[in-house]
Design a protein around this motif. Sequence first.
Motif, PDB file in Angstrom:
ATOM      1  N   SER A 131       0.738  -1.119  -0.009  1.00 16.42           N
ATOM      2  CA  SER A 131      -0.066  -0.085  -0.163  1.00 16.42           C
ATOM      3  C   SER A 131       0.940   1.233   0.101  1.00 16.42           C
ATOM      4  O   SER A 131       2.041   1.242   0.347  1.00 16.42           O
ATOM      5  N   PRO A 174       2.287   4.588   1.236  1.00 20.30           N
ATOM      6  CA  PRO A 174       2.170   5.324   2.635  1.00 20.30           C
ATOM      7  C   PRO A 174       1.756   6.816   2.616  1.00 20.30           C
ATOM      8  O   PRO A 174       1.414   7.283   1.501  1.00 20.30           O
ATOM      9  N   SER A 175       1.185   7.360   3.623  1.00 18.66           N
ATOM     10  CA  SER A 175       0.518   8.435   3.696  1.00 18.66           C
ATOM     11  C   SER A 175       1.957   9.647   3.339  1.00 18.66           C
ATOM     12  O   SER A 175       1.200  10.892   3.379  1.00 18.66           O
ATOM     13  N   LYS A 176       2.872   9.749   3.803  1.00 20.56           N
ATOM     14  CA  LYS A 176       4.116  10.466   3.711  1.00 20.56           C
ATOM     15  C   LYS A 176       5.227   9.990   2.831  1.00 20.56           C
ATOM     16  O   LYS A 176       5.496   8.806   2.798  1.00 20.56           O
ATOM     17  N   GLU A 209       9.741  13.255   7.303  1.00 24.03           N
ATOM     18  CA  GLU A 209       8.480  12.679   6.752  1.00 24.03           C
ATOM     19  C   GLU A 209       7.525  13.986   6.269  1.00 24.03           C
ATOM     20  O   GLU A 209       7.053  14.878   7.315  1.00 24.03           O
ATOM     21  N   ASP A 235       4.707  15.696   3.121  1.00 32.38           N
ATOM     22  CA  ASP A 235       3.458  15.407   2.248  1.00 32.38           C
ATOM     23  C   ASP A 235       3.927  15.228   0.725  1.00 32.38           C
ATOM     24  O   ASP A 235       3.335  14.488   0.108  1.00 32.38           O
ATOM     25  N   SER A 238       9.272   4.929  -1.501  1.00 35.68           N
ATOM     26  CA  SER A 238       8.879   6.563  -0.935  1.00 35.68           C
ATOM     27  C   SER A 238       9.699   7.225  -0.058  1.00 35.68           C
ATOM     28  O   SER A 238       9.445   7.874   0.928  1.00 35.68           O
TER      29      SER A 238
END
Length: 199
Positions: A64, A66-68, A85, A87, A140
Motif C-alpha cells: 500500500s 504510505p501517507s508520507k 516525513e 506530504d 517512498s
Amino acid sequence: MFRQASRHLARTLRAGARPFSTDLSAAPTTDSAFVESWKKVIPNIEPPKTPSHFMQPRPPTASSIPSKITVNFVLPYASELSTKEVDMVIVPATTGQMGVLPGHVPTIAELKPGILSVHEGNDITKYFLSSGFAFIHANSVADIIAIEAVPIDHIDPSLVQKGLAEFTQKLSSATTDLEKAEAQIGVDVHSALNFALSG
C-alpha cells in the motif's frame, strides 16, 4: 585477443543466445553465454564481471502507498533534512518542476538552479538550489543531493540584481570560451534566483 572475444560475443548476442531482460527482481546471475565465449578465445584469463553481476534485486514495492514521503536533503557540508516525513516535495529538475508524492515511480533526476519546495501540511519550506540530483526510490524515500542550497528567505534581492548585471556585462565582453561559459553560468544562476524571488 580481446577484439576476437568481443566479436565472438557480438555474434552470440545477435544470434539470440542471450535473452534480454529488464526483470531485476531475480538475484544477479552469471552471464553464461559471455563466460563461455570468453573462455573459447582467452582460456588462460578469468572473464571480467559483467554489469548484471553487480546488480542487486529491486527493493520490494510496498503493498500500500504510505501517507508520507521520507526526504533526505544533503549538501557536501551539511544535512538539511534527515528522514523527514512530508506530504510532497517539488524539485527543479532539468526537464521541469517535478512534484514527488508518496508512491512515486523510482526516478533519478538531474537538478538545475531553482526552488526546492518541501510541503508539510500547510507549511511550505523553500530552498534555492544551484544544481544536484534527486533519487526517488520505490519505498517512498527521496534523496536530494545539492551542490549549494540556501533557504529562499535568506537571499538579498538587491545582491541578486547586482550579480545579474555583473554577469550579463561579463558575458557581453567575454572573449574566450572559458570566460563565456563562466559568465553564462553566472547569468543562468542569477536569472533563476531572480525568478525565484519574484515568483
